[in-house]
Design an enzyme around this catalytic site. Structure first.
Site, PDB file in Angstrom:
ATOM      1  N   TYR A   1      10.060  -8.650  -4.081  1.00  0.00           N
ATOM      2  CA  TYR A   1      10.445  -7.245  -3.873  1.00  0.00           C
ATOM      3  C   TYR A   1       9.282  -6.438  -3.309  1.00  0.00           C
ATOM      4  O   TYR A   1       9.439  -5.716  -2.316  1.00  0.00           O
ATOM      5  CB  TYR A   1      10.909  -6.652  -5.204  1.00  0.00           C
TER       6      TYR A   1
ATOM      7  N   SER B   1       8.240   1.454  -2.161  1.00  0.00           N
ATOM      8  CA  SER B   1       7.952   1.366  -3.591  1.00  0.00           C
ATOM      9  C   SER B   1       6.454   1.407  -3.828  1.00  0.00           C
ATOM     10  O   SER B   1       5.680   0.890  -3.012  1.00  0.00           O
ATOM     11  CB  SER B   1       8.520   0.061  -4.169  1.00  0.00           C
TER      12      SER B   1
END
Length: 268
Positions: free
Chosen positions: A161, A148
């Site tokens: 995350y 990400s």
């Protein structure tokens, strides 16, 4: 099609293959000649994807938080297709409740942190470990990890995350270094915001505007955009690329702070 982009004769596992980036990757890989094991915790949805492709795909249930299910998934894929050439580690911890719990470190519950790391890091490690002997046996194995853009930047929220995705980037480099001489490449793709069906339906419009204002391109990503990057890194066209993270975020991470204000100032 440029010959090196073909995946003809290859066998792939795509985790999280029942929707979003994973499903787009399944569609593209099969379109380029691969056979694919669609692995997902939502087995019914994985079966719906696999059914479209007949003998070119199978659906396999898998829960990244349970080691036995991961081992069974890899074994099932290899037993069915007879080999494994590509692993796309795409599955991740999901769910609105978990996303809402991923606030700043100062307020975060230990359980939230552990859930993200158990799923994204421990689970991805186990999938990779179980797949590696088969990828080595292939002689031309490729791993592509979905990480990400949040792994590259700080944010007010999503601390757990983003930390797991940064850890996966390091895992990418480690596997590439250790297994390069054994015939396995390992790379990662770092998307920005991707308008999956769920995101398009639930993402707050004000936040979407914030992202668009900070994006040099005039659009945010679609699942198919990320699938193209994954399929490229899995193909022979990327045969000399390993240990790298390909950032596919429309340019969000490249510019100076205040980009949207500068655009307004210069009337662009």
């Amino acid at each position: 099609m440029y010959k090196a982009l073909s995946l003809e004769g290859k066998v792939a596992i795509v985790t999280g293959g029942a929707g979003g980036i994973g499903q787009a990757t399944v569609d593209l890989m099969i379109g380029r000649g691969a056979r694919v094991a669609v692995a997902d915790i939502a087995l019914d949805r994985a079966q719906a994807v696999a059914t479209k492709y007949g003998d070119a795909a199978i659906a396999v249930g898998m829960d990244l938080s349970h080691e036995a299910s991961i081992k069974a998934m890899v074994a099932r894929a290899v037993d069915h297709f007879g080999r494994l050439d590509i692993l796309h580690n795409n599955a991740t911890a999901v769910g609105q409740q978990l996303v809402d719990a991923d606030n700043g470190i100062g307020e975060m519950a230990t359980e939230t942190w552990d859930t993200f790391f158990t799923t994204n890091c421990r689970g991805t490690m186990i999938v990779t470990r179980e797949a590696l002997p088969h990828l080595v046996r292939s002689g031309d194995g490729a791993i592509v990890n979905t990480v990400s853009g949040m792994a590259l930047q700080g944010n007010i929220r999503f601390h757990a995350y983003s930390a797991t995705k940064a850890a996966m980037m390091q895992m990418t480099r480690a596997v590439a270094t250790a297994y390069g001489r054994k015939g396995v490449r390992c790379n990662a793709v770092a998307p920005g915001l991707v308008l999956t069906e769920t995101v398009a339906k639930d993402f707050p419009s004000a936040m979407l505007k914030l992202v668009l204002d900070e994006t040099p391109r005039d659009r945010v990503g679609a699942p198919e955009d990320i699938a193209e990057a994954v399929a490229f890194l899995a193909s022979d066209a990327a045969r000399n690329i390993t240990g790298q993270t390909l950032v596919a975020d429309g340019g969000v991470s490249i510019h100076i702070p205040g980009f949207s204000a500068y655009r307004e100032f210069f009337g662009d």
